[in-house]
Design an enzyme around this catalytic site. Structure first.
Site, PDB file in Angstrom:
ATOM      1  N   HIS A  15       0.845  -1.200   0.000  1.00 37.52           N
ATOM      2  CA  HIS A  15       0.000   0.000   0.000  1.00 37.52           C
ATOM      3  C   HIS A  15       0.880   1.250   0.000  1.00 37.52           C
ATOM      4  CE1 HIS A  15      -3.436  -2.548   0.890  1.00 37.52           C
ATOM      5  NE2 HIS A  15      -4.236  -1.500   0.873  1.00 37.52           N
ATOM      6  N   HIS A  33       0.280  -3.395   9.229  1.00 35.71           N
ATOM      7  CA  HIS A  33       1.724  -3.298   9.011  1.00 35.71           C
ATOM      8  C   HIS A  33       2.401  -2.620  10.194  1.00 35.71           C
ATOM      9  CE1 HIS A  33       2.135  -4.687   4.870  1.00 35.71           C
ATOM     10  NE2 HIS A  33       1.024  -4.038   4.576  1.00 35.71           N
TER      11      HIS A  33
END
Length: 414
Positions: free
Chosen positions: A183, A230
């Site tokens: 991302h 993350h």
């Protein structure tokens, strides 16, 4: 330096960021005494009861089993593992409460800006309504950084943050590894590729464009911490990798444009290379969505590349005419209606293409391998998953670049 790396990879750092943004594990869940996991023990058969259930008392929100997993696992901490003698086939995510809905919706929307679905709709929209040149640049860079990021995940095999203490707002990519954040890579690459490519095409104040690129990429990066998917290290490395890729490739962008559009072997190289990379994706000891997602990205990129080459040969590039840089198109009511109409027609054609190609390719491949089309496990086999997804999204890339514009002409939407 090693201490700093460990700190940036610490799950507690992500949990702290979530708490400061008003996302917390609910008090009932946090103070609960029992957690249940479906498991099978290989080292200690007595660890399970007759129903295969393991119940462990919570210690500060963590079970002993989770502590062992955090120290010993060599697989994704959110997927099944056997490093500590257990194979987890189900897990319970902690309940959470939201105390700041501004951050909640801001980061959920920001996270959606890094999803494949967004790019597969946003990038064609640039082609249909603004400038195919910009779309081509964005697709090229998106394909490169996403492939690098996906491969690095499955080569490095670093886990995502542990839950608890982290609250996870997404579940689809739980079976994927964490490092780096694709991302963050995609958001950084798309934002700044658009900025640097648009400088020579349209008139705008560079400082404003730079600010927008920084804000958008930063929001997507922070959203990966907020959603608990993350660590800070994953996000930082993802953004830095994209920056390095852009710095290394930027001097060759114009040359690559020329070769991509004019070289007679351009479509062949694009299709063959993308298919080769899809088939030779790193193998894992369990199924992960990364191979399928990477095949989708490579297929879409190869299809678009071949489509742009065809348009160039036909002399139908559909690019704006005039002296560059030119002013951005006026955002009038008529332009908005026309843009929305193009978007709806274009998306409809892409959805139809996807459904038809997916059905036909799956039917052919499953018949060839003598398996049922409805067999989910069979569809995850490489010899079926890779060709059906590659064919489907290559077709989408070709339709997007070649046929959608012709449909616009037929419908008077040009």
């Amino acid at each position: 330096m090693l201490k700093l790396i460990r700190h940036l990879q610490d799950s507690e750092l992500v949990a702290t960021f979530q708490r400061k943004c008003g996302l917390l594990i609910s008090e009932v869940e946090h103070q609960g005494c029992d957690q249940t996991h479906l498991a099978k023990s290989y080292k200690n058969p007595d660890a399970t009861d007759s129903h295969g259930l393991i119940r462990k008392r919570c210690v500060n929100g963590h079970t002993k089993k989770q502590q062992i997993a955090a120290e010993e696992h060599d697989s994704n901490s959110n997927y099944k593992y056997e490093a500590n003698g257990y194979e987890v086939v189900g897990s319970m995510q902690p309940q959470y409460e939201v105390r700041n809905f501004l951050f909640y919706y801001l980061f959920l929307v920001s996270a959606s800006l890094g999803q494949e679905v967004f790019y597969i709709s946003f990038l064609p929209c640039i082609h249909w309504n603004l400038d195919p040149f910009l779309c081509r640049r964005l697709v090229n860079m998106w394909t490169v950084v996403m492939y690098i990021g996906q491969v690095m995940k499955d080569v490095l095999k670093l886990p995502r943050p542990l839950s608890p203490p982290v609250v996870k707002l997404e579940t689809r990519v739980n079976a994927e590894y964490g490092m780096p954040s694709t991302h963050a890579m995609a958001a950084t690459a798309i934002s700044f590729t658009f900025l640097f490519s648009a400088m020579d095409r349209f008139q705008f104040q560079f400082e404003v464009g730079l600010l927008v690129a920084i804000v958008l990429s930063t929001l997507v990066c922070l959203s990966r911490l907020y959603t608990g998917m993350h660590s800070a290290l994953d996000v930082i490395c993802g953004a830095l990798i994209s920056v390095v890729v852009m710095l290394v490739t930027y001097p060759a962008w114009a040359t690559f444009d020329r070769l991509q559009l004019t070289h007679p072997l351009s479509p062949v190289v694009a299709l063959v290379l993308a298919l080769y990379l899809s088939y030779n994706y790193p193998e894992l000891d369990h199924y992960s969505t990364t191979r399928g997602d990477t095949t989708i990205i490579l297929g879409a990129g190869a299809g678009c590349s071949a489509g742009y080459w065809v348009n160039q040969q036909l002399g139908q590039t559909y690019e704006p005419e005039g002296d560059f840089p030119m002013p951005f198109p006026s955002l009038t009511a008529g332009a908005l209606v026309l843009g929305c109409a193009r978007f709806m027609v274009g998306v409809a054609l892409l959805v139809i293409t996807r459904q038809v190609m997916k059905a036909l390719s799956l039917l052919a491949l499953c018949s060839w391998h003598d398996v049922s089309v409805h067999d989910a496990e069979a569809r995850q086999r490489k010899e079926i998953e890779v060709p059906y997804k590659f064919a489907t999204y290559t077709a989408i890339g070709l339709v997007n670049t070649i046929l959608v514009n012709k449909a616009f002409i037929l419908l008077g939407l040009v």
